[in-house]
Write an enzyme that holds these catalytic residues in place. Structure first.
Site, short mmCIF file in Angstrom:
data_model
loop_
_atom_site.label_atom_id
_atom_site.label_comp_id
_atom_site.label_asym_id
_atom_site.label_seq_id
_atom_site.Cartn_x
_atom_site.Cartn_y
_atom_site.Cartn_z
N THR A 1 -1.54 3.11 4.17
CA THR A 1 -0.84 4.39 4.05
C THR A 1 0.01 4.67 5.27
O THR A 1 -0.44 4.49 6.40
CB THR A 1 -1.89 5.52 3.96
OG1 THR A 1 -2.61 5.34 2.76
CG2 THR A 1 -1.25 6.89 3.99
N ARG B 1 -7.10 8.51 -10.14
CA ARG B 1 -7.72 8.81 -8.84
C ARG B 1 -6.66 9.29 -7.82
O ARG B 1 -5.58 8.74 -7.71
CB ARG B 1 -8.41 7.56 -8.31
CG ARG B 1 -9.09 7.75 -6.94
CD ARG B 1 -8.21 7.29 -5.81
NE ARG B 1 -8.88 7.37 -4.51
CZ ARG B 1 -8.25 7.24 -3.35
NH1 ARG B 1 -6.97 7.01 -3.31
NH2 ARG B 1 -8.91 7.32 -2.22
N THR C 1 1.62 7.01 0.20
CA THR C 1 0.72 5.89 -0.12
C THR C 1 0.73 5.56 -1.61
O THR C 1 1.10 6.40 -2.43
CB THR C 1 -0.73 6.27 0.26
OG1 THR C 1 -1.57 5.11 0.20
CG2 THR C 1 -1.31 7.34 -0.64
N SER D 1 0.81 -1.22 0.00
CA SER D 1 0.00 0.00 0.00
C SER D 1 0.84 1.27 0.00
O SER D 1 0.28 2.36 0.08
CB SER D 1 -0.93 -0.01 1.22
OG SER D 1 -0.15 -0.24 2.37
N THR E 1 -5.50 7.70 7.54
CA THR E 1 -5.40 6.54 6.65
C THR E 1 -6.82 6.01 6.44
O THR E 1 -7.72 6.32 7.21
CB THR E 1 -4.48 5.46 7.26
OG1 THR E 1 -4.39 4.36 6.36
CG2 THR E 1 -4.98 4.95 8.59
N GLY E 2 -6.98 5.23 5.39
CA GLY E 2 -8.31 4.68 5.12
C GLY E 2 -8.91 5.28 3.87
O GLY E 2 -8.18 5.76 3.00
N1 ASP Z 1 -5.91 7.10 2.41
C1 ASP Z 1 -5.40 6.42 1.24
C2 ASP Z 1 -6.14 6.88 0.04
O1 ASP Z 1 -7.34 7.06 0.10
C3 ASP Z 1 -5.48 4.93 1.29
C4 ASP Z 1 -5.29 4.24 2.60
O2 ASP Z 1 -4.90 4.82 3.60
O3 ASP Z 1 -5.57 3.04 2.61
O4 ASP Z 1 -5.53 6.97 -1.01
#
Ligand code: ASP
Length: 327
Positions: free
Chosen positions: A186, A214, A204, A84, A237-238
């Site tokens: 991330t 994107r 990330t 990731s 993150t997320g």
């Molecule tokens: N926050 C990151 C994104 O949306 C991805 C992640 O943290 O899993 O690109």
């Protein structure tokens, strides 16, 4: 204190006493006496003990807090097993690994790269954008060309393992946001040195199998990362779309400015997402970590499974985050 009660209390206080946000900020500043025993501190999203160790060692060996952030984040960018971040990141649905990163220093300067291909150390390139250009963000081919002009190496970021995972995914091509990719997602990192200077970084490869082009929250100052040296910092993150919609990291720093500790501020920012009308929060993850000027820290997420790594007082520990959903 319950959220509604708190809001009622603070708004009454501010109306009654005529306290403005500036006044809150000044009160907060006066309350801060650097807690030298607690500093320095490094925190990062997920279980990344080598990254926090390298960041902490950078500080102890006389590096700046920004060097600490860059060195710590680079560990995970170079870790090909982490799918990731950086090299080995899972690609978009067309098979391209595209990276996003940003960095912010204690003076409030920042730099970011978005939709970057073929250069592994996105965090270092974000730092170059901050330090060596008149801009804050560079994207795509422009970011890549700038990287080569700065001596960055071109390399294929798609490893065999990530290519295989993508080929398997293509058979169904079903796009769902994946909650807690391998408990390692991330990398967001915050650090405060012994003089109370704070910096942060976020890097990330974004959401696996995203649409080509994107961009999520991670390179967006205020969403994926925010640092205010008078107050503290936060990283996310997320599911980036949800973080962007609530400007999560800036929100957390502003909540800390109003007197909330990092834990309370992270919880309030998660609840901001959860309490949105028609929120679909049961189907995605968002996690925040935060740090204030005293070296206090906090973390909170929507789903179980999030964690924060913290290096403080020569101890490097992974802390399981509390979450809004408990099952
Ligand atoms: N926050 C990151 C994104 O949306 C991805 C992640 O943290 O899993 O690109």
């Amino acid at each position: 204190m319950k959220r509604r009660k708190f809001i009622k209390k603070t708004s009454l206080l501010s109306i009654g006493l005529g306290i403005t946000n500036d006044a809150f900020s000044n009160i907060h500043k006066e309350a801060i006496n650097l807690n030298k025993d607690a500093l320095p501190v490094v925190i990062a999203t997920w279980d990344v003990k080598l990254a926090t160790k390298v960041a902490f060692a950078t500080l102890i060996n006389g590096g700046t807090v920004l060097d600490a952030i860059e060195n710590g984040c680079k560990i995970e960018e170079a870790n090909e097993k982490g799918q990731s971040v950086g090299k080995g990141g899972l690609p978009d649905r067309n098979g391209n690994v595209t990276l996003d990163a940003c960095i912010m220093n204690s003076k409030g300067d920042c730099g970011s790269v978005i939709f970057l291909k073929n250069i592994k150390h996105a965090i270092s390139l974000a730092r170059k954008v901050m330090e060596d250009t008149p801009h804050v963000m560079l994207s795509g081919v422009g970011a890549e060309e700038f990287g080569y002009s700065m001596g960055f190496k071109k390399e294929n970021l798609l490893t065999e393992a990530s290519k295989k995972a993508w080929e398997k995914w293509k058979k169904t091509s079903k796009y769902n946001s994946i909650i807690n990719i391998e408990n390692h997602d991330t990398i967001g990192m915050l650090a405060i040195d012994s003089d109370g200077n704070i910096s942060g970084g976020c890097t990330t490869s974004g959401l696996a199998y995203k649409m080509h082009g994107r961009v999520g929250d991670s390179p967006i100052i205020g969403s994926g990362l925010y640092v205010d040296n008078e107050i503290g910092g936060a990283v996310a993150t997320g599911l980036g779309e949800e973080v962007v919609k609530t400007v999560g990291s800036f929100l957390i720093v502003e909540l800390m400015r109003q007197g909330h500790n990092p834990q309370q501020a992270c919880e309030m920012a998660i609840k901001r997402i959860v309490n949105k009308p028609n929120s679909n929060y049961k189907n995605f993850q968002v996690g925040y970590i935060a740090l204030n000027k005293n070296g206090d820290t906090g973390c909170y997420s929507i789903q179980k499974g999030f964690s924060m790594t913290k290096y403080q007082s020569y101890k490097n520990v992974n802390i399981t985050s509390d979450s809004y959903l408990i099952s």
